[in-house]
Design a protein around this motif. Structure first.
Motif, PDB file in Angstrom:
ATOM      1  N   MET A  37       0.834  -1.204   0.000  1.00  0.00           N
ATOM      2  CA  MET A  37       0.000   0.000   0.000  1.00  0.00           C
ATOM      3  C   MET A  37       0.871   1.257   0.000  1.00  0.00           C
ATOM      4  SD  MET A  37      -3.010  -1.233   2.622  1.00  0.00           S
ATOM      5  CE  MET A  37      -4.025   0.247   2.489  1.00  0.00           C
ATOM      6  N   GLU A  38       1.955   1.246   0.753  1.00  0.00           N
ATOM      7  CA  GLU A  38       2.866   2.392   0.781  1.00  0.00           C
ATOM      8  C   GLU A  38       3.523   2.608  -0.577  1.00  0.00           C
ATOM      9  OE1 GLU A  38       5.248   1.273   4.164  1.00  0.00           O
ATOM     10  OE2 GLU A  38       3.912   2.317   5.565  1.00  0.00           O
ATOM     11  N   GLU A  39       3.824   1.511  -1.277  1.00  0.00           N
ATOM     12  CA  GLU A  39       4.376   1.622  -2.632  1.00  0.00           C
ATOM     13  C   GLU A  39       3.351   2.223  -3.585  1.00  0.00           C
ATOM     14  OE1 GLU A  39       6.359  -1.813  -4.276  1.00  0.00           O
ATOM     15  OE2 GLU A  39       7.164  -2.326  -2.294  1.00  0.00           O
ATOM     16  N   MET A  40       2.080   1.838  -3.432  1.00  0.00           N
ATOM     17  CA  MET A  40       1.016   2.401  -4.272  1.00  0.00           C
ATOM     18  C   MET A  40       0.930   3.909  -4.069  1.00  0.00           C
ATOM     19  SD  MET A  40      -2.101  -0.261  -3.866  1.00  0.00           S
ATOM     20  CE  MET A  40      -1.793  -2.003  -3.827  1.00  0.00           C
ATOM     21  N   ILE A  41       1.007   4.332  -2.806  1.00  0.00           N
ATOM     22  CA  ILE A  41       0.936   5.764  -2.499  1.00  0.00           C
ATOM     23  C   ILE A  41       2.126   6.486  -3.120  1.00  0.00           C
ATOM     24  CG2 ILE A  41       1.073   7.470  -0.633  1.00  0.00           C
ATOM     25  CD1 ILE A  41      -0.424   5.323   1.117  1.00  0.00           C
ATOM     26  N   ALA A  42       3.336   5.934  -2.927  1.00  0.00           N
ATOM     27  CA  ALA A  42       4.555   6.568  -3.429  1.00  0.00           C
ATOM     28  C   ALA A  42       4.570   6.665  -4.961  1.00  0.00           C
ATOM     29  CB  ALA A  42       5.781   5.806  -2.939  1.00  0.00           C
ATOM     30  N   SER A  43       3.975   5.681  -5.627  1.00  0.00           N
ATOM     31  CA  SER A  43       3.979   5.674  -7.090  1.00  0.00           C
ATOM     32  C   SER A  43       3.091   6.766  -7.675  1.00  0.00           C
ATOM     33  CB  SER A  43       3.532   4.313  -7.621  1.00  0.00           C
ATOM     34  OG  SER A  43       2.137   4.144  -7.425  1.00  0.00           O
ATOM     35  N   GLY A  44       2.058   7.152  -6.936  1.00  0.00           N
ATOM     36  CA  GLY A  44       1.142   8.184  -7.423  1.00  0.00           C
ATOM     37  C   GLY A  44       0.244   7.720  -8.562  1.00  0.00           C
ATOM     38  N   ILE A  45       0.222   6.423  -8.809  1.00  0.00           N
ATOM     39  CA  ILE A  45      -0.573   5.886  -9.922  1.00  0.00           C
ATOM     40  C   ILE A  45      -2.062   5.952  -9.629  1.00  0.00           C
ATOM     41  CG2 ILE A  45      -1.122   3.773 -11.195  1.00  0.00           C
ATOM     42  CD1 ILE A  45       1.819   3.016 -10.978  1.00  0.00           C
ATOM     43  N   PHE A  46      -2.437   5.673  -8.382  1.00  0.00           N
ATOM     44  CA  PHE A  46      -3.848   5.597  -8.036  1.00  0.00           C
ATOM     45  C   PHE A  46      -4.358   6.931  -7.505  1.00  0.00           C
ATOM     46  CE2 PHE A  46      -2.315   1.250  -7.650  1.00  0.00           C
ATOM     47  CZ  PHE A  46      -3.261   0.562  -8.382  1.00  0.00           C
ATOM     48  N   THR A  47      -5.568   7.261  -7.914  1.00  0.00           N
ATOM     49  CA  THR A  47      -6.250   8.450  -7.422  1.00  0.00           C
ATOM     50  C   THR A  47      -7.732   8.116  -7.317  1.00  0.00           C
ATOM     51  OG1 THR A  47      -6.546  10.835  -7.726  1.00  0.00           O
ATOM     52  CG2 THR A  47      -6.626   9.463  -9.712  1.00  0.00           C
ATOM     53  N   PHE A  53      -4.106   9.345  -3.095  1.00  0.00           N
ATOM     54  CA  PHE A  53      -3.873   8.588  -1.869  1.00  0.00           C
ATOM     55  C   PHE A  53      -2.719   9.243  -1.111  1.00  0.00           C
ATOM     56  CE2 PHE A  53      -5.372   4.240  -3.747  1.00  0.00           C
ATOM     57  CZ  PHE A  53      -6.624   4.777  -3.966  1.00  0.00           C
ATOM     58  N   ALA A  54      -2.915   9.455   0.208  1.00  0.00           N
ATOM     59  CA  ALA A  54      -1.899  10.136   1.013  1.00  0.00           C
ATOM     60  C   ALA A  54      -1.293   9.240   2.092  1.00  0.00           C
ATOM     61  CB  ALA A  54      -2.499  11.380   1.660  1.00  0.00           C
ATOM     62  N   SER A  55      -2.093   8.348   2.679  1.00  0.00           N
ATOM     63  CA  SER A  55      -1.572   7.468   3.724  1.00  0.00           C
ATOM     64  C   SER A  55      -2.415   6.201   3.829  1.00  0.00           C
ATOM     65  CB  SER A  55      -1.530   8.181   5.076  1.00  0.00           C
ATOM     66  OG  SER A  55      -2.829   8.520   5.507  1.00  0.00           O
ATOM     67  N   VAL A  56      -1.846   5.211   4.512  1.00  0.00           N
ATOM     68  CA  VAL A  56      -2.518   3.933   4.732  1.00  0.00           C
ATOM     69  C   VAL A  56      -3.496   4.099   5.885  1.00  0.00           C
ATOM     70  CG1 VAL A  56      -2.183   1.559   5.487  1.00  0.00           C
ATOM     71  CG2 VAL A  56      -0.566   2.592   3.897  1.00  0.00           C
ATOM     72  N   LYS A  57      -4.717   3.667   5.693  1.00  0.00           N
ATOM     73  CA  LYS A  57      -5.709   3.695   6.765  1.00  0.00           C
ATOM     74  C   LYS A  57      -5.902   2.304   7.355  1.00  0.00           C
ATOM     75  CE  LYS A  57     -10.352   5.199   7.957  1.00  0.00           C
ATOM     76  NZ  LYS A  57     -11.567   5.889   7.484  1.00  0.00           N
TER      77      LYS A  57
END
Length: 72
Positions: A37-47, A53-57
């Protein structure tokens, strides 16, 4: 029995966004899920409509059983 892994993120506007993964590989390792999930956030691919996405909930597995009845 259908299982779904639901990933919850906090967006840049403080809202919740979710991604669902059908039939996740088990056993599920929480630390691996969080790292992904942190990798998804860092990649900026998902919105989402609620922002980037800013942080893991959190994450959860939803286990759903469906029983169908024949109507005669």
């Amino acid at each position: 029995m259908a299982k779904t892994l639901e990933l919850e993120f906090v967006t840049e506007f403080g809202k919740t966004a979710r991604l669902s993964v059908d039939n996740p590989k088990e056993p599920i390792d929480g630390s691996v899920v969080k790292a992904a999930m942190e990798e998804m956030i860092a990649s900026g691919i998902f919105t989402s409509t609620n922002g980037n996405f800013a942080s893991v909930k959190g994450a959860r597995v939803i286990d759903r059983n469906v029983t169908e009845y024949e109507m005669v």
